[in-house]
Design a protein around this motif. Sequence first.
Motif, PDB file in Angstrom:
ATOM      1  N   ILE A   1      -5.996   0.308  13.290  1.00  0.00           N
ATOM      2  CA  ILE A   1      -6.719   0.610  12.052  1.00  0.00           C
ATOM      3  C   ILE A   1      -6.234   1.973  11.575  1.00  0.00           C
ATOM      4  N   SER A   2      -5.967   2.081  10.289  1.00  0.00           N
ATOM      5  CA  SER A   2      -5.573   3.383   9.752  1.00  0.00           C
ATOM      6  C   SER A   2      -6.584   3.870   8.726  1.00  0.00           C
ATOM      7  N   MET A   3      -6.805   5.172   8.718  1.00  0.00           N
ATOM      8  CA  MET A   3      -7.632   5.844   7.723  1.00  0.00           C
ATOM      9  C   MET A   3      -6.727   6.756   6.898  1.00  0.00           C
ATOM     10  N   ILE A   4      -6.895   6.699   5.575  1.00  0.00           N
ATOM     11  CA  ILE A   4      -6.117   7.553   4.691  1.00  0.00           C
ATOM     12  C   ILE A   4      -7.052   8.246   3.698  1.00  0.00           C
ATOM     13  N   ALA A   5      -6.499   9.201   2.987  1.00  0.00           N
ATOM     14  CA  ALA A   5      -7.272   9.885   1.954  1.00  0.00           C
ATOM     15  C   ALA A   5      -7.612   8.911   0.837  1.00  0.00           C
ATOM     16  N   GLY A   6      -8.786   9.102   0.239  1.00  0.00           N
ATOM     17  CA  GLY A   6      -9.261   8.202  -0.798  1.00  0.00           C
ATOM     18  C   GLY A   6      -8.458   8.255  -2.088  1.00  0.00           C
ATOM     19  N   ASN A   7      -7.583   9.261  -2.248  1.00  0.00           N
ATOM     20  CA  ASN A   7      -6.756   9.347  -3.451  1.00  0.00           C
ATOM     21  C   ASN A   7      -5.377   8.727  -3.238  1.00  0.00           C
ATOM     22  N   MET A   8      -5.232   7.945  -2.157  1.00  0.00           N
ATOM     23  CA  MET A   8      -3.991   7.240  -1.872  1.00  0.00           C
ATOM     24  C   MET A   8      -4.261   5.734  -1.908  1.00  0.00           C
ATOM     25  N   ARG A   9      -3.253   4.967  -2.292  1.00  0.00           N
ATOM     26  CA  ARG A   9      -3.449   3.516  -2.341  1.00  0.00           C
ATOM     27  C   ARG A   9      -3.528   2.959  -0.925  1.00  0.00           C
ATOM     28  N   GLN A  10      -4.461   2.043  -0.695  1.00  0.00           N
ATOM     29  CA  GLN A  10      -4.585   1.395   0.610  1.00  0.00           C
ATOM     30  C   GLN A  10      -3.351   0.530   0.876  1.00  0.00           C
ATOM     31  N   GLU A  11      -2.826   0.646   2.092  1.00  0.00           N
ATOM     32  CA  GLU A  11      -1.628  -0.119   2.457  1.00  0.00           C
ATOM     33  C   GLU A  11      -1.912  -1.619   2.457  1.00  0.00           C
ATOM     34  N   GLU A  12      -3.049  -1.999   3.012  1.00  0.00           N
ATOM     35  CA  GLU A  12      -3.501  -3.391   2.967  1.00  0.00           C
ATOM     36  C   GLU A  12      -4.533  -3.499   1.856  1.00  0.00           C
ATOM     37  N   ASN A  13      -4.376  -4.465   0.971  1.00  0.00           N
ATOM     38  CA  ASN A  13      -5.292  -4.629  -0.152  1.00  0.00           C
ATOM     39  C   ASN A  13      -6.602  -5.221   0.354  1.00  0.00           C
ATOM     40  N   GLN A  14      -7.554  -4.341   0.645  1.00  0.00           N
ATOM     41  CA  GLN A  14      -8.809  -4.778   1.258  1.00  0.00           C
ATOM     42  C   GLN A  14      -9.659  -5.641   0.321  1.00  0.00           C
ATOM     43  N   TYR A  15      -9.471  -5.495  -0.984  1.00  0.00           N
ATOM     44  CA  TYR A  15     -10.254  -6.290  -1.937  1.00  0.00           C
ATOM     45  C   TYR A  15      -9.840  -7.760  -1.903  1.00  0.00           C
ATOM     46  N   LEU A  16      -8.574  -8.010  -1.543  1.00  0.00           N
ATOM     47  CA  LEU A  16      -8.100  -9.380  -1.373  1.00  0.00           C
ATOM     48  C   LEU A  16      -8.255  -9.847   0.074  1.00  0.00           C
ATOM     49  N   ALA A  17      -8.119  -8.916   1.018  1.00  0.00           N
ATOM     50  CA  ALA A  17      -8.147  -9.275   2.441  1.00  0.00           C
ATOM     51  C   ALA A  17      -9.544  -9.648   2.920  1.00  0.00           C
ATOM     52  N   VAL A  18     -10.579  -9.040   2.325  1.00  0.00           N
ATOM     53  CA  VAL A  18     -11.950  -9.243   2.799  1.00  0.00           C
ATOM     54  C   VAL A  18     -12.781  -9.840   1.669  1.00  0.00           C
ATOM     55  N   PRO A  19     -13.165 -11.114   1.750  1.00  0.00           N
ATOM     56  CA  PRO A  19     -13.982 -11.728   0.703  1.00  0.00           C
ATOM     57  C   PRO A  19     -15.293 -10.977   0.508  1.00  0.00           C
ATOM     58  N   ARG A  20     -15.812 -11.052  -0.700  1.00  0.00           N
ATOM     59  CA  ARG A  20     -17.017 -10.300  -1.038  1.00  0.00           C
ATOM     60  C   ARG A  20     -18.180 -10.611  -0.109  1.00  0.00           C
ATOM     61  N   GLU A  21     -18.349 -11.891   0.259  1.00  0.00           N
ATOM     62  CA  GLU A  21     -19.477 -12.229   1.138  1.00  0.00           C
ATOM     63  C   GLU A  21     -19.341 -11.573   2.507  1.00  0.00           C
ATOM     64  N   LYS A  22     -18.097 -11.366   2.943  1.00  0.00           N
ATOM     65  CA  LYS A  22     -17.873 -10.657   4.205  1.00  0.00           C
ATOM     66  C   LYS A  22     -18.192  -9.174   4.045  1.00  0.00           C
ATOM     67  N   VAL A  23     -17.786  -8.600   2.922  1.00  0.00           N
ATOM     68  CA  VAL A  23     -18.076  -7.193   2.652  1.00  0.00           C
ATOM     69  C   VAL A  23     -19.577  -6.948   2.662  1.00  0.00           C
ATOM     70  N   LEU A  24     -20.326  -7.858   2.050  1.00  0.00           N
ATOM     71  CA  LEU A  24     -21.775  -7.691   1.953  1.00  0.00           C
ATOM     72  C   LEU A  24     -22.473  -7.736   3.310  1.00  0.00           C
ATOM     73  N   ALA A  25     -21.807  -8.300   4.307  1.00  0.00           N
ATOM     74  CA  ALA A  25     -22.408  -8.381   5.638  1.00  0.00           C
ATOM     75  C   ALA A  25     -22.332  -7.052   6.394  1.00  0.00           C
ATOM     76  N   TYR A  26     -21.548  -6.105   5.876  1.00  0.00           N
ATOM     77  CA  TYR A  26     -21.378  -4.821   6.548  1.00  0.00           C
ATOM     78  C   TYR A  26     -22.343  -3.774   5.994  1.00  0.00           C
ATOM     79  N   PRO A  27     -22.663  -2.753   6.792  1.00  0.00           N
ATOM     80  CA  PRO A  27     -23.498  -1.661   6.278  1.00  0.00           C
ATOM     81  C   PRO A  27     -22.751  -0.868   5.217  1.00  0.00           C
ATOM     82  N   GLU A  28     -23.493  -0.063   4.467  1.00  0.00           N
ATOM     83  CA  GLU A  28     -22.913   0.666   3.343  1.00  0.00           C
ATOM     84  C   GLU A  28     -21.739   1.547   3.753  1.00  0.00           C
ATOM     85  N   GLU A  29     -21.812   2.191   4.901  1.00  0.00           N
ATOM     86  CA  GLU A  29     -20.721   3.072   5.310  1.00  0.00           C
ATOM     87  C   GLU A  29     -19.408   2.306   5.416  1.00  0.00           C
TER      88      GLU A  29
END
Length: 286
Positions: free
Chosen positions: A221-249
Amino acid sequence: MQNTLTRLNPDASVDTVCEVLERDGGVIIENLVDEETLKGLWEDLNPALENWDYGADDFSGHRTKRLSSLFARTEHVATVALKEQFLGAARRLIERPVPVWMGGRRVELAPNVQISATQVIQIWPGEGAQWLHRDDMSHLRVYPGPIGRVQLMLAMSDFTAENGGTLVIPGSHTLGDEEPPAKDRAVSTEMPAGSCLIWLGGTYHAGGPNQSDAPRTGLTISMIAGNMRQEENQYLAVPREKVLAYPEEVRRLLGYDTCPPFLGWYESADPHLVLQQDTEPAEGER
């Protein structure tokens, strides 16, 4: 440069982890992930991994499997991402203030951190050594320069010098871009399952050759600065219903957040509001 990686206990403080990372560019934290989480990761990820194809080029590995979209495949990956020695260190090292002028005043703004890439990397017998590289090459970073990426590799199986334990050049995060990495300075990451290697985006490393008779499996898992583009497109990689199952953080770490001062907004507002709207009860259900 030194020729070994420092090893820390799982209760090591963020201060200690950051001190070692800034000095050496990498650190091993032994037994950071508990057996239950490790078991859950195997149960969720191994079925897909067994049917996954090997890489198609020298960098990906012709005898290496790479499985991504991990936050869509297993909620146990969040336990790893939220480890204080990893996330806390990433925040400490990346969220450093930058002076800017706003409204006629000189102020300091700091980026937040976000999840960039996730993968299970399984190196099979017969695979050769990957070529040494900096993960910061994805963002075309110039060295020497500020820290913009902190990465973790969890040993899902034991890592040894024989089976492809990640090769790291300690101290190589200080090298300028003119100086190539020296293969003879690379050391193998040896650690039992549940332990983690944490390293900086500017540290030269590579997957090691597997000369054993069994695959070596790691989760990164990699963490980068928020002003850099994510290497893996998380909006496509993780469906919205999966995102909603996680806590806000976790949602915010996946990218549903703004980075100071203005990056990532939706309709001039915090994008996390879109997720909150989806979770609010209907009028008749209140």
